[in-house]
Design a protein around this motif. Structure first.
Motif, PDB file in Angstrom:
ATOM      1  N   GLU A 129       0.868  -1.187   0.000  1.00 25.58           N
ATOM      2  CA  GLU A 129       0.000   0.000   0.000  1.00 25.58           C
ATOM      3  C   GLU A 129       0.902   1.233   0.000  1.00 25.58           C
ATOM      4  O   GLU A 129       1.821   1.327   0.812  1.00 25.58           O
ATOM      5  CB  GLU A 129      -0.910   0.022   1.245  1.00 25.58           C
ATOM      6  CG  GLU A 129      -1.943  -1.093   1.237  1.00 25.58           C
ATOM      7  CD  GLU A 129      -2.944  -0.978   2.362  1.00 25.58           C
ATOM      8  OE1 GLU A 129      -4.063  -1.479   2.189  1.00 25.58           O
ATOM      9  OE2 GLU A 129      -2.614  -0.425   3.424  1.00 25.58           O
ATOM     10  N   ARG A 183       5.696  15.206   2.421  1.00 22.31           N
ATOM     11  CA  ARG A 183       6.981  14.490   2.382  1.00 22.31           C
ATOM     12  C   ARG A 183       6.902  13.132   3.080  1.00 22.31           C
ATOM     13  O   ARG A 183       7.813  12.315   2.998  1.00 22.31           O
ATOM     14  CB  ARG A 183       8.088  15.343   2.989  1.00 22.31           C
ATOM     15  CG  ARG A 183       7.919  15.665   4.451  1.00 22.31           C
ATOM     16  CD  ARG A 183       8.945  16.681   4.922  1.00 22.31           C
ATOM     17  NE  ARG A 183       8.645  17.098   6.276  1.00 22.31           N
ATOM     18  CZ  ARG A 183       9.116  16.486   7.348  1.00 22.31           C
ATOM     19  NH1 ARG A 183       9.906  15.446   7.223  1.00 22.31           N
ATOM     20  NH2 ARG A 183       8.799  16.913   8.561  1.00 22.31           N
ATOM     21  N   HIS A 184       5.799  12.877   3.824  1.00 25.12           N
ATOM     22  CA  HIS A 184       5.656  11.574   4.466  1.00 25.12           C
ATOM     23  C   HIS A 184       5.059  10.535   3.532  1.00 25.12           C
ATOM     24  O   HIS A 184       4.983   9.365   3.886  1.00 25.12           O
ATOM     25  CB  HIS A 184       4.780  11.688   5.719  1.00 25.12           C
ATOM     26  CG  HIS A 184       5.413  12.518   6.781  1.00 25.12           C
ATOM     27  ND1 HIS A 184       6.612  12.161   7.371  1.00 25.12           N
ATOM     28  CD2 HIS A 184       5.050  13.698   7.344  1.00 25.12           C
ATOM     29  CE1 HIS A 184       6.940  13.073   8.264  1.00 25.12           C
ATOM     30  NE2 HIS A 184       6.024  14.032   8.262  1.00 25.12           N
ATOM     31  N   CYS A 185       4.617  10.961   2.362  1.00 24.28           N
ATOM     32  CA  CYS A 185       4.019   9.995   1.434  1.00 24.28           C
ATOM     33  C   CYS A 185       5.078   9.029   0.918  1.00 24.28           C
ATOM     34  O   CYS A 185       6.263   9.329   0.870  1.00 24.28           O
ATOM     35  CB  CYS A 185       3.380  10.722   0.258  1.00 24.28           C
ATOM     36  SG  CYS A 185       1.852  11.539   0.708  1.00 24.28           S
ATOM     37  N   ASP A 186       4.593   7.852   0.525  1.00 17.36           N
ATOM     38  CA  ASP A 186       5.524   6.862  -0.015  1.00 17.36           C
ATOM     39  C   ASP A 186       6.033   7.308  -1.381  1.00 17.36           C
ATOM     40  O   ASP A 186       7.178   7.080  -1.728  1.00 17.36           O
ATOM     41  CB  ASP A 186       4.828   5.505  -0.122  1.00 17.36           C
ATOM     42  CG  ASP A 186       4.410   5.001   1.244  1.00 17.36           C
ATOM     43  OD1 ASP A 186       5.271   4.978   2.145  1.00 17.36           O
ATOM     44  OD2 ASP A 186       3.226   4.674   1.426  1.00 17.36           O
ATOM     45  N   VAL A 234       6.387  10.702  -3.328  1.00 22.10           N
ATOM     46  CA  VAL A 234       6.256  12.155  -3.166  1.00 22.10           C
ATOM     47  C   VAL A 234       6.318  12.813  -4.538  1.00 22.10           C
ATOM     48  O   VAL A 234       7.294  12.636  -5.284  1.00 22.10           O
ATOM     49  CB  VAL A 234       7.376  12.703  -2.262  1.00 22.10           C
ATOM     50  CG1 VAL A 234       7.184  14.193  -2.030  1.00 22.10           C
ATOM     51  CG2 VAL A 234       7.428  11.953  -0.939  1.00 22.10           C
TER      52      VAL A 234
END
Lengths: 461, 551
Positions: free
Chosen positions: B59, B66-69, B71
């Motif tokens: 997932e 910036r914490h998204c897998d 970016v």
């Protein structure tokens, strides 16, 4: 998903909390597991199912042993009762008893196997005591239903031959103490010889006399004047009799209150306190590493008359019996104390070789001159006041005490002393709680105890 | 002869801790070795720049944050724009309330859309093409696998070790009283048969190769059952039944939560069921040992709060899509408050504490916000102060803490017994069934750690605790490899809950914390507790990427 990696680090708070707790528990366990294991609540000890070493008296009588998984005590009920406080009852309720103090050795406890090591591996130790259980039994019986303690030891070797504490009970038939409403078993788990301090009454005059001898140049030679009653700052100090004029030796033998009251007042609070603290009051005294109940001499708040009373063993004075025994041994042995002890040796079950305990050497406590003077004065007291027939003609030095403990109660009776002849080196202390006059209550017990010891002593020679 | 025999029995006493160390070593070595280096599953190719974005997880969040897998730093893209995830049927994309939406092959997507290799998704103007992982020209798989050390133990091997341990400990308890008692042997035999049956069914029926989690749980619950044989054979039998039910429930949950999205749909029902359980408990509950957390069903007393624990974890966990679309935790907070309120009313403060700590774990795993955690703790502290202000007598329940030796016959009764008998057992123990602690009230349940130390030895007692902690460490490491954030959250929180419960129990009975009367997971006597802890293990099992790899 990536940030889950960081967020799941929060688990480490819980994990670290666990390891911190576990570390602390292991730390506590290593330090205290022995105390925990031998706590009185441990049924492994009280149900006696643990295999333990034997406990012998000085004559090889087996006082306690484990027979097919059961802790068995001496077959004689009187002996069981008399040595209870020294031997113990299998639990650690009597904390000063040998079975409580040396339980790890006796029951083969160690940190790694707990109590679990099979008999094959266990190295239960046997313990030999210095007590003569027969003497203890007959002395203990002499108390009747009175409470108190009797002690006797060899002042040359330190071996305690008799140590009994009353009330006691039979380990094989433990009474239900919760149903004890009339105080018959008050403080039954205490060894009163070690863990009690009584009002000393006239036996305290020995200390006052010594304080006088060491601090006043004419303490022995001057005449003390007794007119039965003395008024000090409006407060009364009374004596049993009108003794008239008398010197220190006679004053001690007649137990004249006024004479010793005068000495205490003349020395004053500071000098009296300093002298008494030199004799071991107000500080911890030990017997085989057990801290004794402190003997107390505290005149900080005393009036002048109170100070006088403090010199004759009343006011707030208290005295521990074992402490007094050591003083008696010191006076008998020219001022040098040989520490008393009750455990003669340890040995591993089955093994022949005994492991001797190292005993503390003699130490000088009271000057040789003072001790010599006291010895003569107490001999004089014995000869002229009580009569040597009390000890069957054995020359003894002694002093009795009758300590007032309250309006409606009988006084505590004391008798303390030691043999005059160093070839039969015995010192003793007897206290009978609410026993009435010392010579009437403690006297016969002391007499019988010394006579019996002398008989055995003569036979062994 | 008799001496020889007692020596033989004692040698079992010596072997057991070392067997336990061996089992723990083999199980956890295999578990940790199963965490192979991660490889990209697929690749997203940025059409404009030619950048190849390797996709590592099942997932993945896509957005400007910036914490998204993944970016994508473009002003047109929302902070949390979409979730790109893998399921049994393939790869999917879902728009998580973005401003401009997601286009798949030029068409705006409504809900979850399946993506095939070669499809192009357009996220706020960035065109990404789904490619196979081999476009990254990595070393080929075989050579990489060869580099990897596969020194692990098979499920069967682990169960053999557990079997030896259980046979030896059963022998010890059979001879515990001096004479041979056949009943524990029969019971233990049934247990072993059942354990092997489970192994055969999962290996050949469900085609699952991983068995470490089951082996650990069987080892721990086996200790509980054999321990009870030394106390009361009937209790041991009940415990064995509970263990069997627990294993069955474990398997059911593992199957049930195979599809994370299905779990999300189940949530309202689970919440309703949990609240209904608590309500029934509050109305019909029986007061037992100071707290009203029991209901009687057909002669058996059941502790509903134990099952609510499982529901609590289930409801707290969520897929990444769920987390991104429901930003606030309102419903879960309300549910948690209801649970903890009910537990307070029942007088079960220990379990309330466990729920509270688990709530913090869940809240942080979902939000990542330290502020939330601090606020929650502050609120709870205020709440506790408020309650104590009105009901100061609650404090008297904890007045023995750190003073137990002053009250050995009343409020410090249980703790002093645990300490004295733990010390009596030493490091190696007296032998199963030979202890004295078992005669103390609630010994096989709340005080079981003391029994373990007395009869099995402190080494074994500590290994039991370490195995539970190692589980927590393992799930934390396995974390992002699982097939959904749902499994990551639920496994971490389940392990954290068990670890915290263990802390409350073990340090409560040893007087390091106030005594609260919670159970030690797996080992304590208590059917509900054992069943629920097996159910919690299902979350850990599900987080293992191997669990659903076949079948």
């Amino acid at each position: 998903m990536r940030n889950m990696k960081f967020r799941s680090l929060i688990l480490y708070f819980v994990i670290f909390a666990f390891f911190a707790g576990l570390g602390y528990y292991i730390f506590e366990f290593t330090r205290e597991s022995r105390d925990w294991a031998f706590s009185p609540v441990n049924r492994h000890l009280s149900n006696g199912s643990l295999s333990g070493g034997k406990i012998f008296d000085t004559n090889g009588e087996i006082l306690a042993q484990t027979v097919s998984g059961k802790r068995v005590y001496h077959e004689n009920e009187d002996i069981r009762k008399a040595v209870l406080h020294t031997v113990g009852d299998g639990s650690t309720l009597i904390s000063t008893s040998v079975q409580s103090r040396y339980n790890a050795g006796l029951f083969g406890y160690n940190f790694v196997t707990g109590f679990g090591a099979p008999d094959y591996f266990s190295s239960n130790q046997d313990i030999t005591l210095t007590l003569d259980s027969k003497i203890c039994a007959s002395v203990s019986k002499k108390f009747g239903d009175k409470k108190g303690t009797a002690l006797a030891y060899n002042y040359k070797t330190g071996e305690v031959i008799c140590m009994v504490s009353l009330p006691t009970y039979d380990v094989n038939n433990r009474p239900d103490f919760s149903k004890d409403t009339d105080g018959k078993y008050d403080g039954v788990y205490l060894n009163r010889a070690l863990s009690a301090a009584y009002t000393p009454g006239s036996v305290f005059k020995i200390f006052t006399a010594m304080a006088g001898i060491e601090n006043l140049s004419d303490a022995e030679t001057r005449k003390y004047e007794c007119e039965k009653v003395k008024i000090i700052d409006g407060e009364k100090v009374t004596c049993m009799q009108n003794h008239g004029k008398l010197d220190l030796k006679t004053a001690l033998s007649k137990s004249c209150d006024i004479a010793f009251c005068d000495i205490a007042i003349e020395l004053g609070k500071e000098k009296m306190t300093r002298a008494l603290e030199k004799f071991g009051f107000n500080s911890s005294q030990y017997f085989e590493g057990i801290e004794l109940t402190k003997s107390v001499y505290d005149v900080n708040l005393a009036s002048k008359a109170d100070l006088g009373w403090s010199g004759i063993g009343q006011y707030t004075d208290t005295l521990n019996p074992m402490h007094m025994l050591k003083i008696m041994g010191t006076l008998a042995n020219e001022g040098n104390l040989v520490e008393p002890f009750v455990v003669k040796s340890f040995s591993v079950s089955g093994a022949k070789e005994n492991q001797k305990l190292t005993k503390t050497s003699e130490k000088s406590v009271i000057s040789k001159i003072t001790a010599g003077k006291m010895k003569e004065m107490m001999r004089f007291t014995m000869k002229n006041q009580y009569n040597d027939s009390l000890f069957g003609g054995i020359p003894m030095c002694a002093k009795t005490g009758t300590a007032e403990v309250g309006e409606d109660k009988l006084p505590h009776g004391w008798m303390v002393g030691f043999s005059y002849d160093e070839k039969f080196p015995i010192a003793f202390v007897v206290v009978v709680e609410n026993g009435d006059f010392g010579i009437k209550s403690a006297g016969p017990i002391a007499g019988a105890m010394v006579k019996e010891m002398h008989g055995i002593f003569a036979k062994s020679k | 002869m008799k001496t020889m025999f007692s020596l033989l029995l004692y040698s079992i006493q010596l072997i057991l801790p070392f067997m336990a160390i061996l089992i723990a070593y083999c199980c956890f070595r295999t578990l940790f070795k199963s965490l192979k280096p991660m490889r990209p599953l697929v690749v997203l190719l940025n059409r404009a720049t030619g950048e190849k974005i390797p996709i590592m997880y099942w997932e993945n969040s896509i957005g400007r944050d910036r914490h998204c897998d993944i970016v994508l730093n473009m002003p047109s893209i929302s902070r949390d724009h979409a979730v790109f995830y893998r399921r049994k049927g393939g790869w999917f994309i879902s728009d998580t309330n973005s401003k401009v939406g997601v286009l798949l092959n030029g068409k705006k997507i409504e809900s979850d859309e399946k993506i095939f290799i070669g499809d192009v998704i357009n996220i706020g103007g960035v065109a990404l093409e789904l490619c196979r992982a081999d476009v990254l020209s990595l070393k080929n798989r075989e050579s990489e696998d060869a580099d990897f050390d596969y020194d692990t133990y098979s499920g069967g091997g682990l169960l053999v070790l557990v079997t030896i341990f259980q046979v030896l400990s059963t022998l010890s308890v059979c001879f515990g009283s001096g004479k041979f008692d056949y009943k524990p042997a029969v019971l233990s035999g049934i247990m072993l048969l059942f354990e092997w049956l489970v192994f055969v069914v999962t290996k050949f029926g469900f085609k699952r190769d991983n068995f470490e989690i089951e082996a650990i749980a069987m080892f721990l619950s086996g200790i509980g059952v054999v321990n009870l044989c030394g106390v009361d054979i009937n209790d041991a039998f009940t415990q064995l039944i509970a263990m069997a039910l627990g294993i069955i429930l474990f398997e059911i949950i593992v199957l049930l939560i195979k599809h994370a999205d299905f779990c999300m749909k189940l949530r309202p029902y689970v919440a309703f069921f949990a609240l209904a359980l608590l309500a029934v408990n509050l109305v019909f509950g029986k007061v037992k040992n100071g707290s009203q957390n029991w209901i009687m069903i057909g002669g058996y007393s059941i502790q509903p709060s134990e099952f609510v624990k499982v529901a609590f974890i289930f409801l707290g966990a969520s897929t990444l899509k769920g987390i991104q679309t429901t930003k606030n935790l309102t419903w879960f907070i309300l549910f948690s408050a209801a649970c903890m309120g009910a537990l307070f009313l029942m007088g079960d403060f220990g379990t309330a504490c466990i729920f509270f700590v688990t709530f913090i774990l869940i809240a942080f795993m979902r939000s990542g916000s330290i502020r939330t955690v601090v606020l929650t703790c502050a609120t709870a502290a205020l709440g506790v102060a408020f309650i104590l202000n009105f009901k100061p007598y609650i404090m008297t329940r904890f007045s023995a803490w750190r003073h137990v030796w002053e009250h050995p016959n009343d409020i410090g009764y249980q703790q002093t017994r645990v300490l004295t008998y733990s010390a009596s057992g030493g490091l190696l123990g007296l032998g199963v069934g030979k202890g004295c602690l078992k005669y103390v009230f609630a010994a096989p349940s709340d005080l079981v750690f003391g029994m373990l130390c007395e009869e099995w030895g402190m080494i074994l007692g500590i290994i039991v605790l370490l195995m539970i902690v190692l589980l927590a460490i393992y799930v934390r490491h396995a974390g992002v490899r699982s097939r959904s954030a749902f499994y990551t959250i639920s496994s971490c929180c389940a392990a954290g809950m068990m670890t915290f419960q263990m802390i409350m129990n073990v340090f409560g009975v040893t007087d390091m914390l106030p005594l609260t009367g919670v159970t030690l997971p797996f080992v304590s006597l208590g059917g509900s507790s054992l069943v629920s802890v097996w159910a919690l293990m299902a979350f850990i099992k599900a987080s293992d990427e191997r669990t659903y790899s076949r079948g």
